[in-house]
Scaffold this active site. Structure first.
Site, PDB file in Angstrom:
ATOM      1  N   HIS A 169       0.823  -1.225   0.000  1.00  0.00           N
ATOM      2  CA  HIS A 169       0.000   0.000   0.000  1.00  0.00           C
ATOM      3  C   HIS A 169       0.853   1.269   0.000  1.00  0.00           C
ATOM      4  O   HIS A 169       0.311   2.375  -0.081  1.00  0.00           O
ATOM      5  CB  HIS A 169      -1.011  -0.015   1.155  1.00  0.00           C
ATOM      6  CG  HIS A 169      -0.462   0.286   2.503  1.00  0.00           C
ATOM      7  ND1 HIS A 169      -0.133  -0.693   3.424  1.00  0.00           N
ATOM      8  CD2 HIS A 169      -0.197   1.472   3.118  1.00  0.00           C
ATOM      9  CE1 HIS A 169       0.298  -0.127   4.534  1.00  0.00           C
ATOM     10  NE2 HIS A 169       0.272   1.180   4.375  1.00  0.00           N
ATOM     11  N   SER A 205       4.135   2.502   8.163  1.00  0.00           N
ATOM     12  CA  SER A 205       3.810   1.462   7.186  1.00  0.00           C
ATOM     13  C   SER A 205       5.035   1.065   6.375  1.00  0.00           C
ATOM     14  O   SER A 205       5.819   1.911   5.956  1.00  0.00           O
ATOM     15  CB  SER A 205       2.732   1.956   6.227  1.00  0.00           C
ATOM     16  OG  SER A 205       1.485   2.036   6.861  1.00  0.00           O
ATOM     17  N   ASP A 225       0.035  -7.707   1.616  1.00  0.00           N
ATOM     18  CA  ASP A 225       0.509  -6.318   1.627  1.00  0.00           C
ATOM     19  C   ASP A 225       2.040  -6.293   1.694  1.00  0.00           C
ATOM     20  O   ASP A 225       2.636  -5.983   2.720  1.00  0.00           O
ATOM     21  CB  ASP A 225      -0.109  -5.593   2.836  1.00  0.00           C
ATOM     22  CG  ASP A 225       0.091  -4.086   2.788  1.00  0.00           C
ATOM     23  OD1 ASP A 225       0.513  -3.571   1.733  1.00  0.00           O
ATOM     24  OD2 ASP A 225      -0.164  -3.424   3.809  1.00  0.00           O
TER      25      ASP A 225
END
Length: 250
Positions: free
Chosen positions: A63, A200, A107
């Protein structure tokens, strides 16, 4: 439940960054594999973490994709041009073919750098897990990153926090699309310690091995958070690394 995965760290007039919740400033350059990603997409400029897995490859979350990505290695304060920093453009961003942004599964992404890094004591790859290696609940691991400490507090220096792996049930009870086969549940709900927005793509490192990738969590930063389980993707990772030969160094 709104997830901070859906609230990317957007960069405005300056490169905003913050810190991990409940952590502390890391000793400068004690995480030589850490990468800071500056991501340009049609809608915005944003940032993520990542980590060096080969002299010309960085691993991060899928992402964190963008139309162009610049990687900084060897950084402590990402607002300064430190002598230790190596800034490299991404040649190729390779998301897992089964990445699903709706359910936030698979992911994981590999970034091929335009050139090999100059490996030294402040910039070097981290080890990846062995196939079949299990990560037991209770294992103490470390997460580092430049993500936010809260919705309105930030800092520019690398932060670290120690987090324990949790039983999968603690995440499956909170997140409807959590799956223990490809994800790890991390962070004690009784402690205000967690990765957060902007972290992230950073690594979960346990006994000097990168076992997970920061993926998503509660929008208020309340643990546990969900990490991509790297061990589940080793065949794909090895295939990509074999396919693309190392780039020439400077």
């Amino acid at each position: 439940m709104l997830l901070w995965f859906l609230l990317p760290l957007i960069l405005l007039s300056r490169h905003e960054a913050g810190k991990i919740i409940g952590g502390k400033e890391a000793r400068p350059h004690s995480y030589p594999y850490m990468a800071y990603l500056l991501i340009q997409s049609p809608e915005r400029l944003s940032s993520c973490g990542g980590f060096l897995v080969r002299e010309d490859f960085v691993m991060t979350a899928a992402h964190c994709w963008g139309s162009s990505i610049n990687v900084t290695l060897g950084a402590h304060n990402i607002q300064r041009r430190e002598r230790t920093q190596q800034r490299i453009t991404v040649l190729r961003a390779i998301r897992h073919p089964d990445y699903d942004p709706q359910n936030i599964v698979n992911d994981i992404m590999l970034l091929q750098l335009k050139r090999r890094i100059r490996q030294n004591h402040v910039v070097r790859p981290v080890a990846l897990p062995q196939a079949g290696e299990s990560l037991k609940p209770g294992t103490l691991c470390t997460v580092a990153g430049w993500g936010r400490v809260s919705l309105n507090r930030r800092t520019d220096v690398l932060q670290e926090v120690q987090l324990r792996v949790q039983r999968s049930q603690k995440c499956s009870n909170r997140f409807s699309f959590y799956t223990s086969q490809t994800q790890i549940c991390v962070g004690n709900p009784r402690e205000r310690k967690s990765a957060f927005r902007g972290d992230s793509g950073g690594p979960l490192v346990c006994n000097n091995v990168a076992q997970g990738i920061v993926s998503y969590g509660d929008t208020n930063g309340i643990p546990p958070a969900v990490f991509t389980r790297i061990e589940s993707f080793l065949p794909w990772v090895k295939t990509i690394l074999r396919r693309f030969k190392p780039q020439r160094s400077e």
